[in-house]
Design an enzyme around this catalytic site. Structure first.
Site, PDB file in Angstrom:
ATOM      1  N   GLU A   1      45.470  47.160  44.429  1.00 40.68           N
ATOM      2  CA  GLU A   1      46.680  46.402  44.129  1.00 40.68           C
ATOM      3  C   GLU A   1      47.614  47.154  43.180  1.00 40.68           C
ATOM      4  O   GLU A   1      48.835  47.100  43.333  1.00 40.68           O
ATOM      5  CB  GLU A   1      46.302  45.054  43.518  1.00 40.68           C
ATOM      6  CG  GLU A   1      47.494  44.153  43.268  1.00 40.68           C
ATOM      7  CD  GLU A   1      47.085  42.822  42.662  1.00 40.68           C
ATOM      8  OE1 GLU A   1      47.971  41.974  42.460  1.00 40.68           O
ATOM      9  OE2 GLU A   1      45.887  42.638  42.377  1.00 40.68           O
ATOM     10  N   ASP A   2      47.050  47.869  42.201  1.00 37.79           N
ATOM     11  CA  ASP A   2      47.866  48.427  41.122  1.00 37.79           C
ATOM     12  C   ASP A   2      47.964  49.953  41.106  1.00 37.79           C
ATOM     13  O   ASP A   2      48.629  50.511  40.235  1.00 37.79           O
ATOM     14  CB  ASP A   2      47.314  47.965  39.761  1.00 37.79           C
ATOM     15  CG  ASP A   2      47.438  46.464  39.579  1.00 37.79           C
ATOM     16  OD1 ASP A   2      48.317  45.868  40.231  1.00 37.79           O
ATOM     17  OD2 ASP A   2      46.665  45.884  38.803  1.00 37.79           O
TER      18      ASP A   2
END
Length: 709
Positions: free
Chosen positions: A77-78
């Protein structure tokens, strides 16, 4: 940070000596490299967060795959890392877990725009094909809450705290993880309502500072009672309930702090179930029992698997306390909830099959008859076999298993359901009877001219859809019956050369026990009242010589000149039905048989069934009206014989399609080496359209004969 990783390894070795240290180190290094120079709100390197999550998961005594997922849960996600990278280095099981946590995080972002946080709870429960995904998410949320004070925005802190107390704390309780739930709630409570928490905490401090006893003294006295009852090696400990739990109970029961009887809870842990009940007898014999405070969760466990005996007592030093009595295994389940079963119910393996029982546990939770028993301050409903679908905007719609796009449309809004014409499921146009699956995105296409079909009721599964369809059909049927009845009455009076006004009908309305004029019309259209009865009620005495001949069945020529009662605008399946014996089409001369309570069945004027009908007063001459609706399709039936050759049926259907016809049904009545005999139903606009189809079929060299039935 490396020292903290070594502490993580020590915890895992304690739970499982066979831990794969090399894989764990690779996961830790992958995490550090992926997050690189990213920082948290506290200013710490970002990778300190996934390391802390992994440590929490290790404290839950979870398996190695789950702990590695904790280390990697934010990488996709990051960072620039992909699921393919994770699967290549750590295997499909861990990649699937990381993917699941990532999806939950994305849904969490959407929940800010979702009015009901309830939806997210149900979605999380339903989508967790592997319950470990939720455990990682809960550990992630716990560490985020522990560090929430570093977030500078008060609004964001409160929003996160509210989401935690509404969604994640109830989920933790769902899975029996009481300590996790308590900590999440207490931190969130301090952020959302710091004054209330401080007030409760101050009262607790004052209570213990001024009490004539200590927790240790109560524990010593309970141990004495157990020893006197020959219960050896029982473990007794006590804990103060959290400020949020106390405040919630004060709000729920509407009582003052001083009226609460279970601010202190003491736990007795013994070896066997018989010892549990033996210990209960001992404490009941030694102390006064508070009426109505005994609960047996051993014979009747809570839906989340929790087992224990609870009793309220006036204990040592006249203290009002709650005592919980359980076995060691029950205590592990109470402490770790679902997570405890990796140690006590399953061996450590990596094929994922040992987690299947957890999905069954979620089903048990969803079937719980009384959610208030384990979820006091929320409205988390229980569902069994649910599917959860999304609108194109990301709003969540919950439906029972087997639900269709029509159920979905009615769940969004009744008017959307009433006017649904089509639906796209995951971007593809699909039939309205398609069964929806978990996670489907459904786009409803509506039209102002669309109305619910009586056939919808056969395959919808939600009570809301069924009730709205039935209500709409009843209302529409009444309108259709009323319109039909009015036309029939106008025509009957005209045939009898009589005037018809609302004023003339008023005495008949009362005499025939009809509530209003619309009721009178609807009764005529439905067939429960005849036009003959109405005319006789309007003219009960005078002109009998005029009425009798005029009320007899009109000749076809007379009817043709007057046009018959128009059926334009009436819907098949409501006020009228098209007969299956002759399949009337626009352009045919038609008549109708009025059936009591069912409206009119339409036949062609030369239909044998119509000719054989014995009651001429129930035969009504009809007309199609000015023009048929181009969008409406009618079924014409053909009987054909054609050569039994390769491709014959294909040629036959192609000839129909070229004329814009659509085959709705085929029945083979006879087949020989030389010929096919079939009966075929074709959707067409009118009789002229069917004649074009017939002409097209007759031009085929394979056609022996074809005619309309």
């Amino acid at each position: 940070m490396y020292r903290q990783f070594e502490e993580l390894l020590d915890r895992l070795r304690h739970n499982n000596p066979a831990v794969d240290e090399a894989t764990l180190r690779r996961a830790y290094e992958f995490c550090m490299k992926a997050h690189g120079s990213q920082l948290r709100a506290s200013g710490d390197p970002y990778y300190t967060h996934p390391l802390a999550v992994a440590q929490i998961l290790a404290d839950f005594k979870l398996d190695q795959s789950t702990v590695i997922t904790g280390l990697l849960h934010d990488t996709v996600e990051d960072t620039l890392a992909t699921l393919e990278d994770i699967e290549k280095q750590f295997g499909k099981d861990i990649a699937n877990l990381v993917d699941g946590v990532t999806k939950l995080s994305q849904l969490e972002l959407q929940s800010e725009h979702t009015k009901q946080a309830e939806n997210l709870r149900k979605l999380v429960l339903a989508m967790s094909s592997d319950i470990r995904v939720l455990l990682v998410k809960l550990a992630d949320r716990l560490h985020n809450m522990r560090t929430l004070h570093h977030v500078s925005s008060p609004e964001k802190r409160k929003r996160t705290a509210r989401e935690t107390i509404e969604i994640y704390a109830p989920l933790a309780e769902r899975m029996g993880m009481q300590h996790l739930k308590d900590e999440l709630e207490d931190i969130a409570f301090g952020i959302m309502n710091p004054d209330a928490r401080e007030s409760v905490q101050s009262r607790l401090s004052f209570l213990y500072e001024n009490a004539d006893y200590t927790v240790e003294a109560i524990i010593d006295d309970i141990q004495r009672v157990l020893k006197d009852a020959n219960i050896e090696n029982a473990l007794v400990n006590g804990r103060q309930k959290t400020p949020y739990s106390i405040w919630k109970k004060m709000q729920h029961k509407r009582v003052a702090f001083e009226q609460l009887s279970d601010i202190m809870a003491f736990r007795i842990v013994v070896h066997t179930v018989p010892e549990v009940y033996h210990a209960l007898g001992a404490v009941h014999n030694a102390y006064l029992v508070l009426p109505g405070r005994f609960k047996d969760y051993i014979s009747t466990p809570k839906p989340n698997g929790y087992q224990s005996l609870h009793t309220g007592l006036i204990g040592p030093f006249n203290s009002r306390i709650e005592v919980q009595i359980r076995t060691e295994e029950m205590h592990q389940i109470a402490e770790y909830g679902i997570a405890s079963h990796w140690e006590y119910k399953q061996g450590i393996s990596h094929d994922g099959r040992q987690y299947a029982w957890l999905r069954g546990l979620l089903d048990i939770l969803d079937q719980a008859p009384n959610p208030e028993e384990f979820l006091e301050n929320t409205k988390l409903e229980m569902f069994q076999d649910q599917v959860f679908c999304f609108t194109p905007k990301g709003d969540l719609i919950q439906l029972p298993s087997g639900a269709t796009p029509i159920d979905f449309a009615y769940a969004v809004h009744s008017q959307i359901g009433n006017h649904i014409t089509a639906a796209k499921i995951n971007g593809r146009l699909m039939p309205l009877r398609t069964v929806l699956n978990n996670g489907d995105q459904v786009e409803v296409i509506t039209s102002k001219t669309q109305r619910p079909s009586p056939t919808w009721e056969r395959f919808v599964v939600t009570g809301k859809a069924r009730s709205h369809i039935r209500r709409y059909i009843r209302q529409l049927k009444r309108e259709q019956f009323s319109e039909l009845g009015r036309s029939m009455l106008v025509k009957a009076f005209k045939h009898a050369h009589l005037d018809l006004t609302e004023k003339l009908l008023r005495p008949a309305i009362e005499q025939l026990k009809q509530g209003a004029l619309e009721d009178l019309y609807a009764s005529i259209g439905e067939g429960t009242l005849s036009t003959h009865e109405v005319i006789q009620a309007v003219y009960p005495y005078d002109k009998p010589e005029r009425l009798e001949p005029k009320l007899k069945k009109q000749k076809a020529s007379d009817s043709a000149s007057s046009g018959g009662v128009s059926i334009q605008g009436l819907i098949d399946g409501m006020a009228l039905r098209y007969a299956g014996c002759c399949h009337p089409l626009p352009g045919d001369r038609i008549s109708g048989i009025v059936k009591t309570g069912k409206g009119i069945t339409i036949h062609t004027a030369n239909c044998e069934v119509l000719k054989a009908f014995s009651d001429p007063n129930r035969v009504l001459e009809l007309s199609w009206g000015k023009a048929a609706d181009d969008q409406q399709k009618f079924v014409g039936r053909l009987k054909a014989t054609f050569l039994n050759m390769t491709g014959s049926l294909s040629s036959f259907s192609t000839a129909i399609a070229k004329q814009g016809g659509n085959i709705s049904n085929i029945k083979v009545t006879n087949r020989t080496p030389d010929f096919w005999d079939i009966i075929i139903d074709v959707e067409v606009k009118d009789a002229e359209h069917l004649n074009l189809v017939l002409a097209s079929i007759r031009t085929l060299h394979i056609t022996n004969s074809v005619e309309r039935v």
